[in-house]
Scaffold this motif. Structure first.
Motif, mmCIF file in Angstrom:
data_model
loop_
_atom_site.group_PDB
_atom_site.id
_atom_site.type_symbol
_atom_site.label_atom_id
_atom_site.label_comp_id
_atom_site.label_asym_id
_atom_site.label_seq_id
_atom_site.Cartn_x
_atom_site.Cartn_y
_atom_site.Cartn_z
ATOM 1 N N ALA A 260 0.847 -1.207 0.000
ATOM 2 C CA ALA A 260 0.000 0.000 0.000
ATOM 3 C C ALA A 260 0.874 1.244 0.000
ATOM 4 C CB ALA A 260 -0.925 -0.011 1.208
ATOM 5 N N ILE A 261 1.376 1.574 -1.180
ATOM 6 C CA ILE A 261 2.203 2.769 -1.316
ATOM 7 C C ILE A 261 1.674 3.567 -2.498
ATOM 8 C CG2 ILE A 261 4.258 1.672 -0.361
ATOM 9 C CD1 ILE A 261 5.270 1.370 -3.226
ATOM 10 N N GLN A 262 2.087 4.820 -2.564
ATOM 11 C CA GLN A 262 1.670 5.668 -3.672
ATOM 12 C C GLN A 262 2.361 5.205 -4.947
ATOM 13 O OE1 GLN A 262 2.608 9.794 -3.161
ATOM 14 N NE2 GLN A 262 1.675 10.410 -5.094
ATOM 15 N N GLN A 263 1.592 5.040 -6.000
ATOM 16 C CA GLN A 263 2.153 4.607 -7.279
ATOM 17 C C GLN A 263 2.606 5.804 -8.089
ATOM 18 O OE1 GLN A 263 -0.597 2.085 -9.330
ATOM 19 N NE2 GLN A 263 -0.548 0.472 -7.759
ATOM 20 N N ALA A 264 3.621 5.617 -8.853
ATOM 21 C CA ALA A 264 4.169 6.671 -9.711
ATOM 22 C C ALA A 264 4.725 6.021 -10.973
ATOM 23 C CB ALA A 264 5.255 7.442 -8.964
ATOM 24 N N ASN B 90 9.122 8.725 -8.250
ATOM 25 C CA ASN B 90 8.941 9.551 -7.059
ATOM 26 C C ASN B 90 9.825 9.133 -5.898
ATOM 27 O OD1 ASN B 90 7.688 7.162 -6.497
ATOM 28 N ND2 ASN B 90 5.870 8.076 -5.539
ATOM 29 N N ASP B 91 10.592 8.014 -6.114
ATOM 30 C CA ASP B 91 11.450 7.541 -5.024
ATOM 31 C C ASP B 91 12.552 6.668 -5.610
ATOM 32 O OD1 ASP B 91 12.677 6.600 -2.770
ATOM 33 O OD2 ASP B 91 10.843 5.870 -1.798
ATOM 34 N N LYS C 118 13.536 3.099 -4.428
ATOM 35 C CA LYS C 118 12.758 1.913 -4.803
ATOM 36 C C LYS C 118 13.228 1.463 -6.192
ATOM 37 C CE LYS C 118 8.680 2.979 -2.031
ATOM 38 N NZ LYS C 118 9.316 4.032 -1.249
#
Length: 564
Positions: A457-461, A509-510, A513
């Motif tokens: 459950a993380i923000q997708q980019a 965005n990261d 990852k």
């Protein structure tokens, strides 16, 4: 008069094999000087010969006697082959005579050689029990006595029974009965054993005639083997067969040849049989074939269907086990799956291998006992771990997963290896397709990154892709792409070289990852093409130098024509 053995002399006839004394009675012959005691012609310049046309001439040996008007000349009877009726010519020229005197005489050179023939051929089945009609010529027998009392018939050293169908002064016809198991101890080669068939006089065993008699054994299967792939079975016989009446090369239903207990495991009605030679049968297995090496009924041939090529002996009880191929093909297996997963993802790794039937897979993990214990329970082509991959208990660790594939013939592949990293942080999942490549220089290279978002459950980019080189001759300029697909044009890579390329996927965005994997590319080489001008043969003179021109030879992997 009579001959030396007391028999009456032949008149205008002589044996074609030669031998014996030929006496010519000549009326009004020119006189010849000869030694009265020996008959030897004493004049060395005298010519006395008997011309036989195309068969040459025979020289007169001596003058037997002469009363002035009549002279008896003797010479050794010459051989004349083939036997023929011809007009011979006596030539006489005494010493000092200017011309030759000639006289014609008709001569019948008859076939005096003993001979033996069998109607339909001198052969029979190895088990015996057959009757053969034998004809014998020029064996001296008495016409007022029975033939069975005068002649003896043998196969090898064994006397066999016979009866006379007919006989006259020159020819006899015999019915010879071949006993059962007469050839029990014969040495067979290509299904055939040869013994001597002999017909001789009982009173003089050395007087007779012989010929080869062939015993034929029913065809035997010398080998039944799978081919290297396992889609066909080769059946070889010890001799040329009658192909069960089929033509060479054509295929037919195997049910015409094989018993039901053999046919089913070979694929039933879908199995096809084709004779590639008189001693070689190829069985194309049906899609539902279950036959395995050295298991089940194997090959069971219907009785009486296959015979020796000449039809003399038919097979009964013909069976053979099917063995594995002499040169089994090693299965090739590749692993396809993600290079990394996070703690929320499932893991699916597929073993890709080609085989006409189901294969057995042995999964292992070389560097983690817990995962290894789980993998040892798997035998199928797919490894699946539910989301979270509990069997991979340690995060931020790279697990070495291996697999081998064994086909139904028992051949085992080399070990395929891949590394899968389980990360503690949420990261994209991705894999390279294909996981490895083998190409020729004139073929392009195409690969792609297959990526997916983390199930955590993380923000997708947006995902970003990078290609880079790890090993091999430099090709960095071709990797400047931020696409998920990689395309390297043909005629770019070096023949015989190996390249290792890397691919990286990161979240826009990261950047932390990030996951990466490697792609191995092997560039194959084709053999050189050697060409000698003038073709495969040359006619040259011994007086000139020999020059060979191979300048047209080529390297198929070179971009320059004729570059060697």
């Amino acid at each position: 008069g009579r001959c030396g053995d007391g028999s009456l002399p032949l008149v205008h006839a002589a044996p074609s094999s030669g031998g014996g004394v030929l006496t010519l009675l000549v009326l009004n012959s020119p006189s010849l000087d000869f030694d009265v005691a020996t008959g030897t012609i004493t004049d060395d310049e005298a010519v006395v010969s008997l011309s036989l046309g195309s068969f040459g001439a025979a020289v007169v040996d001596r003058v037997a006697w002469s009363d002035g008007a009549l002279m008896a000349l003797e010479l050794s009877a010459p051989p004349v082959s083939p036997p023929e009726h011809l007009s011979a010519q006596l030539v006489v020229r005494p010493a000092g005579a200017r011309v030759r005197s000639r006289a014609a005489v008709a001569m019948d050179f008859f076939d005096d050689r003993t001979w033996l023939r069998c109607d339909g051929g001198c052969d029979g089945p190895a088990g015996g029990g057959s009757t053969v009609t034998v004809r014998v010529g020029n064996l001296p027998v008495l016409l007022d006595r029975g033939i069975t009392d005068q002649v003896d018939v043998r196969l090898g050293s064994r006397a066999v029974s016979m009866e006379a169908a007919s006989f006259n002064a020159t020819t006899m016809e015999l019915r010879v009965v071949v006993p059962d198991n007469v050839c029990r101890s014969c040495a067979f080669s290509s299904g055939k054993a040869i013994v001597q068939l002999t017909v001789s006089l009982r009173s003089a065993p050395s007087v007779g005639v012989s010929t080869d008699f062939s015993f034929w054994r029913a065809p035997l299967i010398t080998s039944a083997r799978f081919d290297s792939v396992g889609t066909t079975v080769w059946v070889l016989f010890d001799q040329a067969t009658d192909r069960a009446g089929a033509e060479s090369g054509g295929s037919s239903l195997c049910s015409l040849l094989l018993a039901p207990e053999s046919l089913g495991p070979l694929g039933g009605v879908d199995a096809r049989c084709a004779w590639t030679a008189a001693d070689a049968l190829r069985i194309y297995l049906g899609p539902d074939a279950t036959v395995l090496p050295l298991e089940g009924a194997g090959i069971v041939v219907l009785d009486g269907v296959i015979s020796s090529k000449n039809g003399v002996a038919s097979s009964v009880g013909l069976v053979a086990q099917i063995r594995g191929p002499r040169l089994p093909r090693t299965p090739q297996v590749q692993l396809k799956g993600p290079a990394s997963i996070d703690s929320c993802s499932a893991l699916t790794v597929r073993a890709i291998a080609a085989s006409p039937r189901q294969m057995t897979f042995a999964w292992r993990c070389d560097n983690d006992a817990g995962l290894d214990n789980h993998l040892r329970t798997l035998t199928g082509p797919e490894l699946y771990l539910a989301p979270g991959a509990a069997a991979m208990s340690t995060v931020d660790k790279e697990y070495t997963i291996t697999v081998t594939a064994t086909d139904f013939l028992g051949a085992t592949s080399d070990t395929a290896v891949m590394a899968v990293r389980k990360t503690g942080a949420a990261t994209p999942s991705f894999s390279l397709s294909p996981p490895s490549l083998a190409v020729f220089r004139d073929q392009p290279v195409n690969a792609r990154i297959e990526a997916g978002f983390s199930r955590c459950a993380i923000q997708q980019a947006a995902m970003e892709f990078e290609w880079f080189q790890i090993a091999g001759p430099p090709v960095d300029e071709l990797l400047a792409s931020n696409l998920s697909q990689l395309a390297i044009p043909s005629h770019t890579l070096t023949p015989g070289a190996e390249y290792t390329l890397g691919a990286r996927v990161l979240m826009s965005n990261d950047a932390s990852k990030t996951v990466k994997a490697s792609l191995r590319i092997t560039v194959l080489q084709r053999p050189l093409v050697a060409i000698i001008a003038g073709g495969s043969s040359l006619a040259v003179s011994t007086a000139a130098p020999l020059r060979l021109d191979a300048s047209a030879s080529t390297d198929p992997d070179s971009d320059e024509a004729g570059a060697l």
